[in-house]
Design a protein around this motif. Structure first.
Motif, mmCIF file in Angstrom:
data_model
loop_
_atom_site.group_PDB
_atom_site.id
_atom_site.type_symbol
_atom_site.label_atom_id
_atom_site.label_comp_id
_atom_site.label_asym_id
_atom_site.label_seq_id
_atom_site.Cartn_x
_atom_site.Cartn_y
_atom_site.Cartn_z
ATOM 1 N N UNK A 92 30.662 7.350 74.911
ATOM 2 C CA UNK A 92 30.653 6.055 74.280
ATOM 3 C C UNK A 92 31.268 6.156 72.878
ATOM 4 N N UNK A 93 31.635 5.001 72.353
ATOM 5 C CA UNK A 93 32.258 4.959 71.035
ATOM 6 C C UNK A 93 31.202 5.196 69.955
ATOM 7 N N UNK A 94 31.558 6.074 69.031
ATOM 8 C CA UNK A 94 30.689 6.315 67.879
ATOM 9 C C UNK A 94 31.519 6.324 66.607
ATOM 10 N N UNK A 95 30.999 5.658 65.597
ATOM 11 C CA UNK A 95 31.569 5.700 64.255
ATOM 12 C C UNK A 95 30.465 6.201 63.335
ATOM 13 N N UNK A 141 31.278 6.147 37.996
ATOM 14 C CA UNK A 141 31.513 7.333 38.818
ATOM 15 C C UNK A 141 32.373 6.994 40.032
ATOM 16 N N UNK A 142 32.661 8.039 40.800
ATOM 17 C CA UNK A 142 33.471 7.893 42.009
ATOM 18 C C UNK A 142 32.720 8.452 43.205
ATOM 19 N N UNK A 143 33.043 7.922 44.362
ATOM 20 C CA UNK A 143 32.538 8.442 45.624
ATOM 21 C C UNK A 143 33.638 8.298 46.664
ATOM 22 N N UNK A 144 33.612 9.179 47.646
ATOM 23 C CA UNK A 144 34.514 9.033 48.781
ATOM 24 C C UNK A 144 33.692 8.942 50.054
ATOM 25 N N UNK A 145 33.829 7.832 50.737
ATOM 26 C CA UNK A 145 33.182 7.653 52.023
ATOM 27 C C UNK A 145 34.124 8.093 53.133
ATOM 28 N N UNK A 146 33.543 8.665 54.177
ATOM 29 C CA UNK A 146 34.298 9.061 55.360
ATOM 30 C C UNK A 146 33.670 8.413 56.581
ATOM 31 N N UNK A 147 34.492 8.168 57.572
ATOM 32 C CA UNK A 147 34.012 7.622 58.834
ATOM 33 C C UNK A 147 34.772 8.328 59.948
ATOM 34 N N UNK A 148 34.041 9.079 60.751
ATOM 35 C CA UNK A 148 34.639 9.800 61.858
ATOM 36 C C UNK A 148 34.383 9.033 63.153
ATOM 37 N N UNK A 149 35.443 8.804 63.898
ATOM 38 C CA UNK A 149 35.348 8.055 65.145
ATOM 39 C C UNK A 149 35.463 8.984 66.347
ATOM 40 N N UNK A 150 34.745 8.647 67.404
ATOM 41 C CA UNK A 150 34.855 9.370 68.659
ATOM 42 C C UNK A 150 34.681 8.376 69.805
ATOM 43 N N UNK A 151 35.191 8.773 70.973
ATOM 44 C CA UNK A 151 35.048 7.911 72.146
ATOM 45 C C UNK A 151 36.073 6.802 72.249
ATOM 46 N N UNK A 152 37.061 6.809 71.368
ATOM 47 C CA UNK A 152 38.130 5.827 71.447
ATOM 48 C C UNK A 152 39.439 6.489 71.003
ATOM 49 N N UNK A 153 40.539 5.852 71.340
ATOM 50 C CA UNK A 153 41.841 6.350 70.904
ATOM 51 C C UNK A 153 42.066 5.819 69.492
ATOM 52 N N UNK A 154 41.704 6.625 68.532
ATOM 53 C CA UNK A 154 41.618 6.194 67.138
ATOM 54 C C UNK A 154 42.915 5.559 66.649
#
Length: 123
Positions: free
Chosen positions: A1-4, A16-29
């Motif tokens: 199944x699709x997961x983000x 301040x600074x921050x960097x967010x990441x989002x890793x996707x799986x289960x789909x053709x990104x």
């Protein structure tokens, strides 16, 4: 199944600074546009930034333009949100989402959502 899956949130001071990441799986990104949205307590979910599948089209909310940068690495199935000069009003849960639409500022056009990551900016 699709997961983000988002990561990178935290508690920081204003400026301040921050960097967010989002890793996707289960789909053709590489077939999906990706967006970042945020929701503060008692408020509706709002658009932050979006990037088309090939990174040709990029959009930002006026409130973050010049401070936030969205990018993607299709080889890593990952979308990023680099946030600088953070303000207390940026405090919210940040969500990434995937879309096959061209109307990338509308939450309703996104079919897949992550669980969110909390960003808290203290004054």
């Amino acid at each position: 199944q699709v997961q983000l899956v988002e990561s990178g949130g935290g508690l920081v001071q204003a400026g301040a600074s921050l960097r967010l990441s989002c890793v996707a799986s289960g789909l053709t990104f590489s077939n999906y546009a990706m967006g970042w949205f945020r929701q503060a307590p008692g408020k509706e979910r709002e658009f932050v930034a979006a990037i088309s599948w090939g990174a040709i089209r990029i959009y930002y909310a006026n409130s973050v333009k010049g401070r936030f940068t969205i990018s993607r690495d299709n080889a890593k199935n990952t979308v990023y949100l680099q946030m600088t000069s953070l303000k207390p009003e940026d405090t919210a849960v940040y969500y990434c989402a995937a879309s096959t639409s061209t109307l990338l500022i509308l939450p309703s056009k996104y079919g897949y959502w992550g669980q969110g990551t909390q960003v808290t900016v203290s004054s």
